[in-house]
Design a protein around this motif. Structure first.
Motif, PDB file in Angstrom:
ATOM      1  N   LEU A 137     -46.880   7.597  -4.831  1.00 26.96           N
ATOM      2  CA  LEU A 137     -47.883   6.586  -4.611  1.00 26.96           C
ATOM      3  C   LEU A 137     -47.446   6.057  -3.472  1.00 26.96           C
ATOM      4  O   LEU A 137     -46.436   5.869  -2.893  1.00 26.96           O
ATOM      5  CB  LEU A 137     -47.697   5.416  -5.825  1.00 26.96           C
ATOM      6  CG  LEU A 137     -47.827   5.942  -7.157  1.00 26.96           C
ATOM      7  CD1 LEU A 137     -47.900   4.830  -8.084  1.00 26.96           C
ATOM      8  CD2 LEU A 137     -49.491   6.523  -7.421  1.00 26.96           C
ATOM      9  N   ASP A 138     -48.726   5.577  -2.747  1.00 29.67           N
ATOM     10  CA  ASP A 138     -48.639   4.815  -1.270  1.00 29.67           C
ATOM     11  C   ASP A 138     -48.919   3.366  -1.632  1.00 29.67           C
ATOM     12  O   ASP A 138     -50.058   2.842  -1.980  1.00 29.67           O
ATOM     13  CB  ASP A 138     -49.538   5.451  -0.425  1.00 29.67           C
ATOM     14  CG  ASP A 138     -49.483   4.563   1.029  1.00 29.67           C
ATOM     15  OD1 ASP A 138     -48.825   3.743   1.194  1.00 29.67           O
ATOM     16  OD2 ASP A 138     -50.366   5.137   1.924  1.00 29.67           O
ATOM     17  N   TYR A 139     -47.746   2.530  -1.725  1.00 30.68           N
ATOM     18  CA  TYR A 139     -48.093   1.260  -1.983  1.00 30.68           C
ATOM     19  C   TYR A 139     -48.612   0.505  -1.081  1.00 30.68           C
ATOM     20  O   TYR A 139     -49.200  -0.712  -1.327  1.00 30.68           O
ATOM     21  CB  TYR A 139     -46.710   0.577  -2.320  1.00 30.68           C
ATOM     22  CG  TYR A 139     -45.954   1.058  -3.509  1.00 30.68           C
ATOM     23  CD1 TYR A 139     -46.135   0.844  -4.713  1.00 30.68           C
ATOM     24  CD2 TYR A 139     -44.878   2.251  -3.309  1.00 30.68           C
ATOM     25  CE1 TYR A 139     -45.537   1.568  -5.990  1.00 30.68           C
ATOM     26  CE2 TYR A 139     -44.414   2.988  -4.265  1.00 30.68           C
ATOM     27  CZ  TYR A 139     -44.656   2.568  -5.646  1.00 30.68           C
ATOM     28  OH  TYR A 139     -44.112   3.056  -6.498  1.00 30.68           O
ATOM     29  N   GLU A 140     -48.822   0.881   0.366  1.00 32.31           N
ATOM     30  CA  GLU A 140     -49.812   0.361   1.148  1.00 32.31           C
ATOM     31  C   GLU A 140     -51.143   0.770   1.430  1.00 32.31           C
ATOM     32  O   GLU A 140     -51.797   0.033   2.260  1.00 32.31           O
ATOM     33  CB  GLU A 140     -48.796   0.641   2.722  1.00 32.31           C
ATOM     34  CG  GLU A 140     -47.445  -0.009   2.888  1.00 32.31           C
ATOM     35  CD  GLU A 140     -47.414  -1.380   2.423  1.00 32.31           C
ATOM     36  OE1 GLU A 140     -47.899  -2.307   3.051  1.00 32.31           O
ATOM     37  OE2 GLU A 140     -46.151  -1.791   1.800  1.00 32.31           O
ATOM     38  N   LEU A 147     -53.514   1.530  -6.826  1.00 38.20           N
ATOM     39  CA  LEU A 147     -52.490   2.405  -7.459  1.00 38.20           C
ATOM     40  C   LEU A 147     -52.926   3.142  -8.738  1.00 38.20           C
ATOM     41  O   LEU A 147     -52.519   4.269  -8.924  1.00 38.20           O
ATOM     42  CB  LEU A 147     -51.377   1.350  -7.974  1.00 38.20           C
ATOM     43  CG  LEU A 147     -50.477   0.652  -6.713  1.00 38.20           C
ATOM     44  CD1 LEU A 147     -49.529  -0.109  -7.091  1.00 38.20           C
ATOM     45  CD2 LEU A 147     -50.056   1.712  -5.959  1.00 38.20           C
ATOM     46  N   ILE A 200     -44.331  -0.237 -10.985  1.00 37.08           N
ATOM     47  CA  ILE A 200     -45.595  -0.773 -11.149  1.00 37.08           C
ATOM     48  C   ILE A 200     -45.823  -1.573 -12.412  1.00 37.08           C
ATOM     49  O   ILE A 200     -45.033  -1.144 -13.395  1.00 37.08           O
ATOM     50  CB  ILE A 200     -46.519   0.277 -10.939  1.00 37.08           C
ATOM     51  CG1 ILE A 200     -46.580   1.320 -11.941  1.00 37.08           C
ATOM     52  CG2 ILE A 200     -46.573   1.040  -9.409  1.00 37.08           C
ATOM     53  CD1 ILE A 200     -47.795   2.300 -11.621  1.00 37.08           C
ATOM     54  N   THR A 202     -51.267  -1.208 -14.914  1.00 34.26           N
ATOM     55  CA  THR A 202     -51.836  -0.281 -14.179  1.00 34.26           C
ATOM     56  C   THR A 202     -51.695   1.129 -14.544  1.00 34.26           C
ATOM     57  O   THR A 202     -52.725   2.063 -14.560  1.00 34.26           O
ATOM     58  CB  THR A 202     -50.871  -0.149 -12.799  1.00 34.26           C
ATOM     59  OG1 THR A 202     -51.075  -1.578 -12.131  1.00 34.26           O
ATOM     60  CG2 THR A 202     -51.397   0.816 -11.946  1.00 34.26           C
TER      61      THR A 202
END
Length: 130
Positions: free
Chosen positions: A5-8, A13, A48, A52
């Motif tokens: 996952l790319d948290y930015e 998400l 996370i 989610t």
């Protein structure tokens, strides 16, 4: 199953997680009948929120990719793949239309666009990427 996952990212998400699981099913790394990690376990592994993961699993169920059992949790649809519903076809068309528009704006010709689509599709199906 390895999930990245790319948290930015601007992409939520739950959407990224959905895409990763569907990609795993398409590539065969997640097979029909396989159990997905529990909501609590996956949320902890990815750092996370439980909600989610829960939202992702319910979307996967809604789209026909998984069944959710009280005791077994989320299980990849054991009787084959999800069907191409009118909702899916509409979403696919919208997403392809958007990508095609960007390709046109970036002066990518039709054959390059179609070749890229074909290559990715074949890669996911396990065939040659030519």
């Amino acid at each position: 199953m390895i999930v990245t996952l790319d948290y930015e990212s601007e992409l939520p998400l739950y959407s990224q997680l959905y895409d990763e699981i569907v990609r795993g099913i398409a590539e065969g790394s997640v097979k029909p009948g396989d159990s997905l990690p529990s909501v609590r376990s996956l949320a902890g592994d990815l750092s996370i929120n439980l909600h989610t993961v829960n939202k992702t699993y319910h979307l996967l169920k809604q789209e026909g990719y998984v069944q959710i059992h009280r005791q077994k949790g989320a299980v990849v649809q054991p009787h084959g793949s999800a069907k191409a519903t009118p909702e899916f076809l509409g979403r696919m068309e919208r997403q392809l239309r958007s990508l095609a528009a960007e390709a046109v704006c970036r002066s990518l010709d039709e054959e390059q666009f179609v070749a890229q689509c074909r290559s990715i599709y074949r890669e996911l199906k396990g065939g040659s990427a030519t």
